[in-house]
Design an enzyme around this catalytic site. Structure first.
Site, PDB file in Angstrom:
ATOM      1  N   SER A 146       0.761  -1.135  -0.046  1.00  0.00           N
ATOM      2  CA  SER A 146       0.047  -0.011   0.061  1.00  0.00           C
ATOM      3  C   SER A 146       0.707   1.199  -0.114  1.00  0.00           C
ATOM      4  O   SER A 146       1.998   1.220   0.441  1.00  0.00           O
ATOM      5  CB  SER A 146      -1.017   0.046   1.253  1.00  0.00           C
ATOM      6  OG  SER A 146      -1.557  -1.288   1.453  1.00  0.00           O
TER       7      SER A 146
HETATM    8  N1  SAH Z   1      -0.724  -5.386   4.093  1.00  0.00           N
HETATM    9  C1  SAH Z   1       0.120  -5.392   2.702  1.00  0.00           C
HETATM   10  C2  SAH Z   1      -0.528  -5.115   1.649  1.00  0.00           C
HETATM   11  C3  SAH Z   1      -1.714  -6.180   1.201  1.00  0.00           C
HETATM   12  S1  SAH Z   1      -2.129  -6.421  -0.181  1.00  0.00           S
HETATM   13  C4  SAH Z   1       1.552  -4.781   2.841  1.00  0.00           C
HETATM   14  O1  SAH Z   1       1.705  -3.978   3.649  1.00  0.00           O
HETATM   15  O2  SAH Z   1       2.271  -5.049   1.993  1.00  0.00           O
HETATM   16  C5  SAH Z   1      -3.534  -7.443   0.317  1.00  0.00           C
HETATM   17  C6  SAH Z   1      -2.988  -8.979   0.325  1.00  0.00           C
HETATM   18  O3  SAH Z   1      -4.031  -9.396   1.289  1.00  0.00           O
HETATM   19  C7  SAH Z   1      -2.562  -9.898  -0.643  1.00  0.00           C
HETATM   20  O4  SAH Z   1      -1.190 -10.261  -0.227  1.00  0.00           O
HETATM   21  C8  SAH Z   1      -3.523 -10.939  -0.804  1.00  0.00           C
HETATM   22  O5  SAH Z   1      -2.763 -12.117  -1.164  1.00  0.00           O
HETATM   23  C9  SAH Z   1      -4.149 -10.925   0.823  1.00  0.00           C
HETATM   24  N2  SAH Z   1      -5.281 -11.610   1.006  1.00  0.00           N
HETATM   25  C10 SAH Z   1      -6.435 -11.591   0.002  1.00  0.00           C
HETATM   26  N3  SAH Z   1      -7.430 -12.165   0.325  1.00  0.00           N
HETATM   27  C11 SAH Z   1      -6.745 -12.842   1.741  1.00  0.00           C
HETATM   28  C12 SAH Z   1      -7.470 -13.590   2.773  1.00  0.00           C
HETATM   29  N4  SAH Z   1      -8.704 -14.152   2.713  1.00  0.00           N
HETATM   30  N5  SAH Z   1      -6.490 -14.092   3.671  1.00  0.00           N
HETATM   31  C13 SAH Z   1      -5.277 -13.801   3.802  1.00  0.00           C
HETATM   32  N6  SAH Z   1      -4.967 -12.859   2.823  1.00  0.00           N
HETATM   33  C14 SAH Z   1      -5.483 -12.399   1.895  1.00  0.00           C
END
Ligand code: SAH
Length: 214
Positions: free
Chosen positions: A62
């Protein structure tokens, strides 16, 4: 070799503090955590820019400002236990772990869970546990979490997290559509959720049992 330290202090000063974030812990930790260790090597030079960056598998780290906004909304204290859904690069988890006692973070993509573990280790963070599974079906933890954050777009207010939270617990999550969301904060007060909204945002979808269908 870039001067990452100068880029990082400029990021905190202009993108974070300059836009109204005042939580001293957030400003300190974002000035310390080496964000360039949480992006692919060929993008390290852009790590302190005012934008999200791709980390593979269609996912992103993000924008620094939204990380700061969400972390400030969590109202973290140094003995807090925190839950994250969506580890991605591990950067948001690292920022939280720099303030709180412990973070348990769920990531559904095995390669990203591994990537985040490596990034967190390189950054010297040892109080984050990355679990590779669907975070919308999380295990309860001890006496409950003080704070929880979802860093992917949730279709609804995540009621399934309420029983996992302590009294006074805070949950921050982008809630709404597949493409555009509103940043929601839930505070558990007297056992009841109190919801407030904090502006528009745009996240990749939360996929899973209580997320969007794949
Ligand atoms: N917090 C992260 C950015 C998140 S991007 C950072 O600081 O880099 C969103 C992430 O959520 C992705 O890696 C995606 O694979 C994950 N994601 C999506 N659905 C999910 C779920 N049900 N459980 C765990 N992870 C999930």
């Amino acid at each position: 070799m870039k001067d990452y330290e100068s880029l990082r202090s400029a990021m905190v000063r202009y993108q974070i503090e300059g836009r109204g974030i005042s939580d001293e812990n957030v400003l300190r930790v974002m000035g310390e955590i080496p964000r360039h260790l949480f992006v692919p090597e060929n993008m390290a030079g852009s790590a302190y820019e005012d934008c999200p960056l791709p980390i593979g598998y269609g996912q992103t780290i993000s924008q620094p400002y939204i990380v700061a906004v969400m972390t400030e909304l969590l109202e973290l204290k140094n003995d807090d236990l925190v839950l994250e859904l969506g580890t991605g690069s591990g950067y948001q988890a690292a920022v939280i772990a720099g303030i709180a006692k412990f973070v348990r973070s769920y990531e559904r993509v095995p390669e990203l869970a591994e990537y985040a573990r490596k990034n967190l280790e390189n950054a010297g963070m040892s109080n984050v546990e990355v679990i590779c599974s669907d975070g919308t079906d999380p295990e309860p933890y001890g006496d409950g979490y003080d704070a929880a954050i979802i860093t992917a777009a949730s279709p609804d207010i995540p009621e399934y997290l309420f029983p996992l939270m302590k009294e006074g617990g805070r949950i921050v999550a982008p809630v709404g559509g597949y493409y555009m969301q509103d940043l929601a904060k839930v505070r558990i007060t007297g056992g009841e959720p109190v919801v407030t909204y904090h502006g528009g945002c745009r996240f990749v979808p939360l996929l899973g049992a209580r997320g969007w269908k794949e």
